[in-house]
Design a protein around this motif. Structure first.
Motif, PDB file in Angstrom:
ATOM      1  N   LEU A 273       0.852  -1.187   0.000  1.00 42.29           N
ATOM      2  CA  LEU A 273       0.000   0.000   0.000  1.00 42.29           C
ATOM      3  C   LEU A 273       0.885   1.232   0.000  1.00 42.29           C
ATOM      4  N   GLY A 274       0.826   1.999  -1.083  1.00 37.10           N
ATOM      5  CA  GLY A 274       1.691   3.154  -1.207  1.00 37.10           C
ATOM      6  C   GLY A 274       1.081   4.410  -0.619  1.00 37.10           C
ATOM      7  N   PRO A 275       1.841   5.485  -0.592  1.00 36.78           N
ATOM      8  CA  PRO A 275       1.309   6.771  -0.118  1.00 36.78           C
ATOM      9  C   PRO A 275       0.093   7.179  -0.929  1.00 36.78           C
ATOM     10  N   GLY A 276      -0.879   7.783  -0.263  1.00 40.58           N
ATOM     11  CA  GLY A 276      -2.101   8.148  -0.943  1.00 40.58           C
ATOM     12  C   GLY A 276      -2.896   6.943  -1.384  1.00 40.58           C
ATOM     13  N   ARG A 277      -2.655   5.793  -0.716  1.00 40.84           N
ATOM     14  CA  ARG A 277      -3.342   4.539  -1.022  1.00 40.84           C
ATOM     15  C   ARG A 277      -3.093   4.102  -2.463  1.00 40.84           C
ATOM     16  N   SER A 278      -1.901   4.367  -2.955  1.00 37.85           N
ATOM     17  CA  SER A 278      -1.546   4.019  -4.328  1.00 37.85           C
ATOM     18  C   SER A 278      -0.398   3.025  -4.326  1.00 37.85           C
ATOM     19  N   THR A 279      -0.540   1.961  -5.098  1.00 37.82           N
ATOM     20  CA  THR A 279       0.544   0.997  -5.225  1.00 37.82           C
ATOM     21  C   THR A 279       1.624   1.486  -6.182  1.00 37.82           C
ATOM     22  N   GLN A 280       1.353   2.591  -6.881  1.00 36.85           N
ATOM     23  CA  GLN A 280       2.332   3.114  -7.824  1.00 36.85           C
ATOM     24  C   GLN A 280       3.252   4.160  -7.196  1.00 36.85           C
ATOM     25  N   ALA A 281       3.144   4.371  -5.906  1.00 38.40           N
ATOM     26  CA  ALA A 281       4.027   5.326  -5.227  1.00 38.40           C
ATOM     27  C   ALA A 281       5.460   4.806  -5.232  1.00 38.40           C
ATOM     28  N   THR A 282       6.415   5.739  -5.187  1.00 39.19           N
ATOM     29  CA  THR A 282       7.829   5.390  -5.278  1.00 39.19           C
ATOM     30  C   THR A 282       8.368   4.926  -3.929  1.00 39.19           C
ATOM     31  N   LEU A 283       8.976   3.767  -3.917  1.00 41.90           N
ATOM     32  CA  LEU A 283       9.678   3.273  -2.742  1.00 41.90           C
ATOM     33  C   LEU A 283      11.126   3.744  -2.743  1.00 41.90           C
ATOM     34  N   LEU A 284      11.775   3.719  -3.915  1.00 38.66           N
ATOM     35  CA  LEU A 284      13.183   4.121  -4.010  1.00 38.66           C
ATOM     36  C   LEU A 284      13.423   4.763  -5.377  1.00 38.66           C
ATOM     37  N   ASP A 285      14.039   5.941  -5.364  1.00 39.96           N
ATOM     38  CA  ASP A 285      14.406   6.638  -6.595  1.00 39.96           C
ATOM     39  C   ASP A 285      15.888   6.378  -6.860  1.00 39.96           C
ATOM     40  N   LEU A 286      16.175   5.563  -7.870  1.00 41.94           N
ATOM     41  CA  LEU A 286      17.556   5.188  -8.161  1.00 41.94           C
ATOM     42  C   LEU A 286      18.366   6.335  -8.735  1.00 41.94           C
ATOM     43  N   ARG A 287      17.718   7.400  -9.132  1.00 36.10           N
ATOM     44  CA  ARG A 287      18.470   8.555  -9.631  1.00 36.10           C
ATOM     45  C   ARG A 287      19.266   9.231  -8.519  1.00 36.10           C
ATOM     46  N   ALA A 288      18.952   8.875  -7.263  1.00 31.63           N
ATOM     47  CA  ALA A 288      19.687   9.462  -6.135  1.00 31.63           C
ATOM     48  C   ALA A 288      21.059   8.846  -5.957  1.00 31.63           C
ATOM     49  N   ALA A 289      21.384   7.792  -6.715  1.00 23.51           N
ATOM     50  CA  ALA A 289      22.677   7.120  -6.559  1.00 23.51           C
ATOM     51  C   ALA A 289      23.828   8.093  -6.763  1.00 23.51           C
ATOM     52  N   ARG A 290      24.753   8.140  -5.799  1.00 19.91           N
ATOM     53  CA  ARG A 290      25.857   9.105  -5.836  1.00 19.91           C
ATOM     54  C   ARG A 290      27.206   8.414  -6.030  1.00 19.91           C
ATOM     55  N   SER A 291      27.334   7.205  -5.554  1.00 22.83           N
ATOM     56  CA  SER A 291      28.610   6.499  -5.657  1.00 22.83           C
ATOM     57  C   SER A 291      28.318   5.067  -6.052  1.00 22.83           C
ATOM     58  N   ALA A 292      27.980   4.888  -7.336  1.00 27.71           N
ATOM     59  CA  ALA A 292      27.556   3.578  -7.805  1.00 27.71           C
ATOM     60  C   ALA A 292      28.102   3.318  -9.195  1.00 27.71           C
ATOM     61  N   VAL A 293      28.244   2.045  -9.508  1.00 29.15           N
ATOM     62  CA  VAL A 293      28.546   1.596 -10.865  1.00 29.15           C
ATOM     63  C   VAL A 293      27.250   1.078 -11.460  1.00 29.15           C
ATOM     64  N   THR A 294      26.867   1.602 -12.610  1.00 33.08           N
ATOM     65  CA  THR A 294      25.646   1.157 -13.273  1.00 33.08           C
ATOM     66  C   THR A 294      26.000   0.081 -14.291  1.00 33.08           C
ATOM     67  N   LEU A 295      25.465  -1.113 -14.075  1.00 31.32           N
ATOM     68  CA  LEU A 295      25.705  -2.244 -14.976  1.00 31.32           C
ATOM     69  C   LEU A 295      24.480  -2.397 -15.863  1.00 31.32           C
ATOM     70  N   LYS A 296      24.668  -2.191 -17.179  1.00 28.68           N
ATOM     71  CA  LYS A 296      23.553  -2.231 -18.121  1.00 28.68           C
ATOM     72  C   LYS A 296      23.526  -3.569 -18.858  1.00 28.68           C
ATOM     73  N   LEU A 297      22.300  -4.106 -18.995  1.00 31.30           N
ATOM     74  CA  LEU A 297      22.088  -5.364 -19.707  1.00 31.30           C
ATOM     75  C   LEU A 297      21.287  -5.090 -20.971  1.00 31.30           C
ATOM     76  N   ASP A 298      21.658  -5.746 -22.083  1.00 32.32           N
ATOM     77  CA  ASP A 298      20.969  -5.560 -23.353  1.00 32.32           C
ATOM     78  C   ASP A 298      19.496  -5.921 -23.223  1.00 32.32           C
TER      79      ASP A 298
END
Length: 632
Positions: A273-298
């Motif tokens: 159950l997300g904020p505002g009773r929405s399941t589409q609410a954000t749990l984690l915003d990955l754009r906040a990553a500051r010290s990470a290696v992004t591994l991309k898969l085709d």
């Protein structure tokens, strides 16, 4: 293998999903608390709660500002070797340290908010959890930590959004200590209303919806579901590749990852159950990553991968659908020298080693050359071999949501004590009803005989008035007794209900919450039927009493006006029979319901739910103050 299938719970204190993504990612702060050992004697120690705490610390450190992640745990010897950099920063998971860390983070969060930026706060717990009289609590190194402590901590931190990940047994009862909706169990609608009232704008993701144990796995050196949650937080749950993990995505990811495990005890029962009773609410915003290696898969090929760091420690598993890209955020220190092993497919038994990756960079897995995987066996337990066996992506998410919409609503908050009490309740209920049924059969027979007898005596009088009264009494008696018999035959069969409950208990795939809720509903339906029958009996009893009084009065009037002795006696006998019938019906209505109704009332009122006694010692100048509160 007790305790650590996580329970991810997110409590969001402001903003709703309708606001969408902010223009810039929020500033992240995290308080990670883990504890292998219970403060209470006699409870077996966990093996990997400290490892889970260390891994959570690394994951949130790549998202948070420097110093924005605090770790409270006691690292054992093996974990200190695996995470030497955390040895000087980790502190014991005591209540005082939790309070002190919350105060420090609250000051930093206040500075961020004064600057006009948003702050997300994560409270993560990994360790023992338990429930007592319906109230759940987490076990710190020195005391219990319950829902009141959690609410106080969130109020103190006062972030823009606060997310809480609880990785322990029985965590449901920490956020829902009392039954919702006046029942022992809670439905999704109950939970939505209850949590919205207790914590406004709340978002919840629970991995266990009842009193249940959760499991660690030595192959993962982690709690099973904790491993799944961290993989999802690092990007494996990002089905639409938009850079954020929603409650719906995490729920579906965790459920799909574990759905092929044969033993249902290892599979979580989720509530989201997300904020505002929405399941589409954000749990984690990955754009906040500051010290990470992004591994991309085709995007094109489907792929199932296992990621281990240079020391062989397993960090994440991925089973990506074909046709969808995937970007995993890996802590920079973990990514250097990480081994990415392909499971299944043409490249099975081959692995890629991420050599020379720099922090804050994006790399393509296809850009690394694979090498053969060493032949050393990696002991995988048979029951957990199917973890991550099903690919995850947009199609899997859509299929999961469609399947959920067609299923019966889940039920939450059923404790082991509730199930045991329900079993005892049904056994007693069945025995009481058997005895009461025999008694009611005797009373039913006497009521029917007196009804027919009084009617026939009136008909035998010969005059039209008596015959009309006799036929009326006979018709009314037959009709109401017939309706009484039909109602009795339509009632729940206690023996059949008990057998059904025992069959559900013996079936490991049966949802205990739904079983208890179904029996609870049928018991209450039985109670409603009982009350309806009793009202009918009481009405019939008063009618017969009134008829008997009138008949006796007519007999006495006939005696005074010179009626024959035989006519007077017959009228008196008819009146007496009607009075006996009326008393019989009233006795059935007033005196035969107490055992069953008292039994069901005990189940409904839930007398065991009380506030847990709490003892605290507060240092003061020259000594200390002892405080005790709660219900005893």
């Amino acid at each position: 293998m007790m305790s650590l299938l996580p329970l991810a719970l997110a409590l969001t204190l402001s903003t709703t999903a309708a606001e969408g993504l902010p223009s810039s990612p929020p500033v992240v702060f995290a308080l990670v608390v883990s504890n292998n050992h219970s403060y209470a004697p006699g409870r077996a120690a966990l093996q990997y709660a400290d490892d889970d705490g260390a891994k959570y610390h690394e994951v949130f450190s790549m998202l948070a500002e420097p110093g924005g992640t605090v770790l409270l745990t006691v690292l054992d010897t093996d974990t200190r070797r695996l995470f030497p950099a955390l040895v000087p920063v980790a502190r014991a998971s005591t209540f005082a340290n939790v309070t002190d860390a919350a105060r420090t983070l609250a000051e930093r969060i206040a500075e961020v908010k004064r600057s006009g930026r948003e702050a997300d706060f994560y409270f993560v717990f990994a360790g023992h959890g338990d429930v007592d009289k319906g109230r759940g609590f987490l076990e710190l190194a020195d005391r219990a930590f319950d829902s009141e402590d959690l609410r106080a901590l969130l109020r103190q931190v006062d972030a823009t959004r606060a997310h809480v990940l609880l990785d322990s047994c029985n965590s449901f009862f920490v956020v829902s200590p009392r039954k919702a909706g006046g029942r022992r169990y809670a439905t999704p609608a109950d939970m939505t209303q209850q949590l919205a009232e207790r914590l406004p704008a709340v978002g919840v993701l629970l991995s266990t919806s009842a009193e249940a144990e959760v499991y660690e796995w030595s192959e993962l050196q982690s709690g099973v579901f904790s491993h799944v949650v961290r993989a999802g937080l690092m990007g494996a749950a990002d089905a639409d590749a938009d850079g954020r993990i929603t409650y719906a995505e995490m729920e579906a990811f965790a459920s799909i990852a574990a759905q092929e495990i044969p033993n249902p005890l290892f599979r979580p029962r989720l509530f989201a159950l997300g904020p505002g009773r929405s399941t589409q609410a954000t749990l984690l915003d990955l754009r906040a990553a500051r010290s990470a290696v992004t591994l991309k898969l085709d995007a094109a090929p489907p792929v199932r991968l296992t990621l281990r760091d240079a020391q062989g420690l397993r960090w994440a598993d991925v089973n990506k659908e074909a046709g969808v890209p995937l970007a995993l955020r890996l802590p920079s220190g973990v990514a250097r020298g990480m081994e990415v092993e392909r499971l299944g497919g043409p490249d099975a038994a081959w692995a890629w080693t991420l050599e020379g990756v720099a922090p804050d960079t994006s790399v393509e897995l296809a850009g690394f050359a694979p090498g053969p995987v060493p032949a050393a066996a990696r002991g995988v337990r048979e029951q957990l071999r199917q973890l991550f066996a099903t690919p995850f992506g947009p199609r899997a998410l859509a299929a999961y949501e469609q399947a959920r919409s067609s299923e019966q609503p889940p039920v939450y908050g059923i404790s082991l004590a509730d199930r045991e009490r329900m079993r005892q309740q049904l056994e007693t209920f069945s025995a009481v009803e058997r005895d009461r049924s025999r008694t009611q059969t005797i009373l039913f027979g006497s009521s029917l005989v007196t009804s027919i007898g009084s009617s026939l005596l009136l008909v035998a009088q010969g005059d039209s008035t008596s015959r009309l009264q006799g036929y009326t009494t006979l018709g009314l008696g037959v009709f109401i007794n017939g309706a009484d018999l039909v109602q009795h035959l339509r009632k729940e069969d206690p023996d059949a209900l008990l057998q059904e409950f025992h069959a559900a208990e013996a079936d490991p795939a049966a949802d205990p919450g739904r079983t208890v809720a179904r029996v609870d509903y049928r018991l209450n339906r039985f109670l409603a039927q009982e009350r309806k029958v009793r009202r009918q009996l009481e009405t019939l009893g008063w009618l017969y009493l009134a008829s008997g009084v009138v008949t006796v009065a007519q007999a006495e009037h006939g005696r005074l006006t010179g009626a024959s002795h035989e006519e007077v006696v017959n009228r008196e006998l008819a009146g007496l029979a009607a009075l006996v019938g009326g008393v019989s019906y009233l006795l059935r209505a007033r005196s035969t319901e107490s055992a069953t109704e008292h039994l069901l009332h005990q189940w409904a009122t839930d007398p065991d739910v009380r506030r847990l006694p709490r003892v605290s010692v507060v240092p003061t100048r020259g000594g200390a103050m002892l405080a005790v509160d709660g219900s005893f």
